[in-house]
Scaffold this motif. Sequence first.
Motif, PDB file in Angstrom:
ATOM      1  N   GLY A   1      55.501  34.331  89.687  1.00 41.99           N
ATOM      2  CA  GLY A   1      55.000  35.167  90.769  1.00 41.99           C
ATOM      3  C   GLY A   1      54.226  34.428  91.834  1.00 41.99           C
ATOM      4  O   GLY A   1      53.725  35.044  92.784  1.00 41.99           O
ATOM      5  N   LYS A   2      54.119  33.108  91.715  1.00 42.60           N
ATOM      6  CA  LYS A   2      53.367  32.343  92.705  1.00 42.60           C
ATOM      7  C   LYS A   2      54.217  32.100  93.954  1.00 42.60           C
ATOM      8  O   LYS A   2      55.395  31.767  93.854  1.00 42.60           O
ATOM      9  CB  LYS A   2      52.911  31.013  92.110  1.00 42.60           C
ATOM     10  N   PRO A   3      53.618  32.242  95.139  1.00 44.57           N
ATOM     11  CA  PRO A   3      54.381  32.053  96.375  1.00 44.57           C
ATOM     12  C   PRO A   3      54.519  30.580  96.741  1.00 44.57           C
ATOM     13  O   PRO A   3      53.651  29.762  96.422  1.00 44.57           O
ATOM     14  CB  PRO A   3      53.524  32.784  97.413  1.00 44.57           C
ATOM     15  N   SER A   4      55.604  30.273  97.411  1.00 48.07           N
ATOM     16  CA  SER A   4      55.799  28.931  97.962  1.00 48.07           C
ATOM     17  C   SER A   4      56.507  29.081  99.306  1.00 48.07           C
ATOM     18  O   SER A   4      57.242  30.054  99.534  1.00 48.07           O
ATOM     19  CB  SER A   4      56.625  28.064  97.014  1.00 48.07           C
ATOM     20  N   PRO A   5      56.287  28.131 100.245  1.00 48.52           N
ATOM     21  CA  PRO A   5      56.934  28.233 101.559  1.00 48.52           C
ATOM     22  C   PRO A   5      58.452  28.280 101.429  1.00 48.52           C
ATOM     23  O   PRO A   5      59.041  27.637 100.556  1.00 48.52           O
ATOM     24  CB  PRO A   5      56.470  26.960 102.273  1.00 48.52           C
ATOM     25  N   SER A   6      59.083  29.064 102.293  1.00 50.99           N
ATOM     26  CA  SER A   6      60.533  29.260 102.236  1.00 50.99           C
ATOM     27  C   SER A   6      61.219  28.490 103.360  1.00 50.99           C
ATOM     28  O   SER A   6      60.918  28.693 104.542  1.00 50.99           O
ATOM     29  CB  SER A   6      60.854  30.754 102.356  1.00 50.99           C
ATOM     30  N   GLU A   7      62.154  27.621 102.987  1.00 50.73           N
ATOM     31  CA  GLU A   7      62.937  26.905 103.996  1.00 50.73           C
ATOM     32  C   GLU A   7      63.823  27.869 104.777  1.00 50.73           C
ATOM     33  O   GLU A   7      64.039  27.691 105.979  1.00 50.73           O
ATOM     34  CB  GLU A   7      63.792  25.827 103.318  1.00 50.73           C
ATOM     35  N   LEU A   8      64.339  28.900 104.105  1.00 53.55           N
ATOM     36  CA  LEU A   8      65.185  29.876 104.780  1.00 53.55           C
ATOM     37  C   LEU A   8      64.404  30.604 105.868  1.00 53.55           C
ATOM     38  O   LEU A   8      64.886  30.778 106.998  1.00 53.55           O
ATOM     39  CB  LEU A   8      65.742  30.872 103.764  1.00 53.55           C
ATOM     40  N   VAL A   9      63.190  31.033 105.534  1.00 49.37           N
ATOM     41  CA  VAL A   9      62.357  31.724 106.518  1.00 49.37           C
ATOM     42  C   VAL A   9      62.031  30.787 107.676  1.00 49.37           C
ATOM     43  O   VAL A   9      62.086  31.186 108.847  1.00 49.37           O
ATOM     44  CB  VAL A   9      61.064  32.255 105.857  1.00 49.37           C
ATOM     45  N   ALA A  10      61.708  29.540 107.365  1.00 45.77           N
ATOM     46  CA  ALA A  10      61.405  28.572 108.421  1.00 45.77           C
ATOM     47  C   ALA A  10      62.589  28.394 109.370  1.00 45.77           C
ATOM     48  O   ALA A  10      62.412  28.312 110.593  1.00 45.77           O
ATOM     49  CB  ALA A  10      61.007  27.235 107.796  1.00 45.77           C
ATOM     50  N   SER A  11      63.798  28.356 108.811  1.00 44.64           N
ATOM     51  CA  SER A  11      64.980  28.181 109.659  1.00 44.64           C
ATOM     52  C   SER A  11      65.222  29.411 110.531  1.00 44.64           C
ATOM     53  O   SER A  11      65.628  29.294 111.691  1.00 44.64           O
ATOM     54  CB  SER A  11      66.211  27.892 108.801  1.00 44.64           C
ATOM     55  N   GLU A  12      64.963  30.609 109.993  1.00 40.66           N
ATOM     56  CA  GLU A  12      65.123  31.828 110.797  1.00 40.66           C
ATOM     57  C   GLU A  12      64.089  31.875 111.921  1.00 40.66           C
ATOM     58  O   GLU A  12      64.387  32.313 113.038  1.00 40.66           O
ATOM     59  CB  GLU A  12      64.997  33.073 109.917  1.00 40.66           C
ATOM     60  N   ILE A  13      62.883  31.424 111.628  1.00 39.41           N
ATOM     61  CA  ILE A  13      61.853  31.391 112.673  1.00 39.41           C
ATOM     62  C   ILE A  13      62.282  30.461 113.805  1.00 39.41           C
ATOM     63  O   ILE A  13      62.173  30.813 114.991  1.00 39.41           O
ATOM     64  CB  ILE A  13      60.500  30.943 112.074  1.00 39.41           C
ATOM     65  N   LEU A  14      62.799  29.289 113.452  1.00 41.40           N
ATOM     66  CA  LEU A  14      63.266  28.345 114.472  1.00 41.40           C
ATOM     67  C   LEU A  14      64.398  28.948 115.300  1.00 41.40           C
ATOM     68  O   LEU A  14      64.435  28.792 116.531  1.00 41.40           O
ATOM     69  CB  LEU A  14      63.732  27.044 113.812  1.00 41.40           C
TER      70      LEU A  14
END
Length: 681
Positions: free
Chosen positions: A567-580
């Motif tokens: 259940g611990k969060p970690s940064p998402s590469e997918l989210v980062a790519s969508e933001i870009l």
Amino acid sequence: MPMPIELSFSNGAAILTIDNSPLNLINAEVRAGIQHCISQVLETGATRLIITGAGTTFVAGADAKEFGQLPVDPQLNDVLLQLAHLPIPTIAAINGAALGGGLEIALACCYRIASTSAKLGLPEVNLGIVPGAGGTQRLPRLIGIEAALDMIVTGKAVSAEQALKMGLIQLLADDPLGAAIALDDDVLEAAQAPDNLPSPKPNHVAAEVARAHVARRMPGQNAPHVAVDLVAASAMTPLHDALASERAAFLDLRASDQARALRHVFFTERTATNKGRTYPRPSRDAETAIVVGGGNMGAAIAYTLATAGISVTVVERSASSAEWARENLQKLIDQGISRGILSPDAGKAVEDRLVTVSGYDALPPTDLAIEAAFEDFAVKSAILTELEGALPPETIIATNTSYLDVNRLSDGLKHPARFVGIHFFSPAHIMKLLEVVRSDRTSDDTLGAAFVLARRLGKIPVLSGVCDGFIGNRILSSYRHAANRLLVKGAIVDEIDAAMRGFGMAMGPYAAQDMSGLDIAYANIRRKAAAEGNCCGHVPLVERLVEKHKRLGRKSGAGWYDYGPDGKPSPSELVASEILRVSEEMNFTRREFSADEIVERLLLAMVAEACDILDEGVAEKPQDIDLVMIHGYGFPRWRGGLMHHAKNIGKDRLAALFSALVREDPCDWRVPRNLERVFAT
């Protein structure tokens, strides 16, 4: 005008009664009265001095109104030093709450007797200060470093039974004053004031544990850190020097911005809980209620009502749904028992007050009916119409909507004056905020009943007018919009969350949205877009994450963050790519943002929306917005709330910051039109 101190005598005992109703708060007159009585007692030949409180309270603490003023002699620390060194035995007959300075009075005595209903505590950290009249030094001499740290650093009170086990008091009695008069001389002669007891044993481990607790649970607050140091010093510093250090720390903290902010919140909360007095009081309190919907929110509302002694019928669509609702309710009861919030007997009483049914046929007559269905106008409107048709016309009908137009929801009702918005925050049995939403046709009688209910439930009520999202969720929308704009301009999800946690927010905007669910945010975006279109500069990131990637937050294991099996969060590469990708589509040149820049922009976005809310009359005053943000959205209490913090920044500085942002991005920023009026006082 009666004096706040009375001195009487019985069987050779001098009895000093503090009578400053209703809570026997300590002010300059009370301090002077105690000091004068101490001098009188020495002249009378009394064999013992008993201190007690009038009514059902011993002393509930100092009068916080004095904290914003210059100190007036005599000071409580000086008075209690005299009390602690009297040549005759002293007894505190604790007939009720002994809090703050009240407990410090008791600590300066040789012997302490408490009623079984008494509560004892040193809650000063909740006002941004530390005990200033011996509490951090005398308490450890009685109960040890570890137990003293637990009480002082958290500010929590203990029951009389707990106090007896800890050694804080020596005796429990139904009649503490009578027991003090009858106390055997030999027992009393063996008792000593804490000033004459040896220093407590050092406990470096307990001090480090307390420091870790403060860093984790009370970040940014100064008083708890100071309290740890003072209590730890009680084992190593001579009492005279330690008391001087405590007093200096108390005076320093009392003049701090944090203490001023916390006093602001304290008095604002008091005003809010008394708000109901401005409306007619109902002829009878609600004793029965109906809640439509047994999901997470509905079950929590029903449980909250039942724990306050109200009998509740939970309505679901079918027998299977009613059984599911009953299971949800039982889980809440079991959790309450396992966490010690409810005793097994109390849990059984709550269970007995809860009934689940299917359909609206043969509903019992009830004082209050609350619909708690999901945020769909047609669904809620239909439920309200069915409820009104099934219940007597005097029943108050309420909606728990978070966003929808309460005026429109009342349109289909025959008795709209008896209709009101009562917006609980999730989880309803834990969150203290209650937005009371007044439609154009809600009567004052109905509002009076809503505020009485809030008080009974132990909630902080805030009156709101009608608008999309009311006070809190409307500000939250602007907060999230500004955060999303930062993302496409170059900030990173976890940077924004970390910056806001560093400011003191309980959670960052993205961790919080993952917790509540991106599907909820998505549904709200679609609803608003259908009604009025997207706002200028809307960033379509939530839509991308939900529609394209089915990322709903923690519930789906992926939202703004990725979530592992633990259940611990970690940064998402997918989210980062969508933001870009969105950033490129919106033609932004990305740059880095410091934590201070992030905090500044998100606060300004919230302040701008709050100014509009005040200008439109949705909120009555800035203090109401402070309560909403603290109790509903995790704004740091020690900063005083959003508008108090903005006032500390200053009107001129705020205007300059807004003007600079307007020049940078006129689509997204403007100077609030009523900034002058909001911060004029």
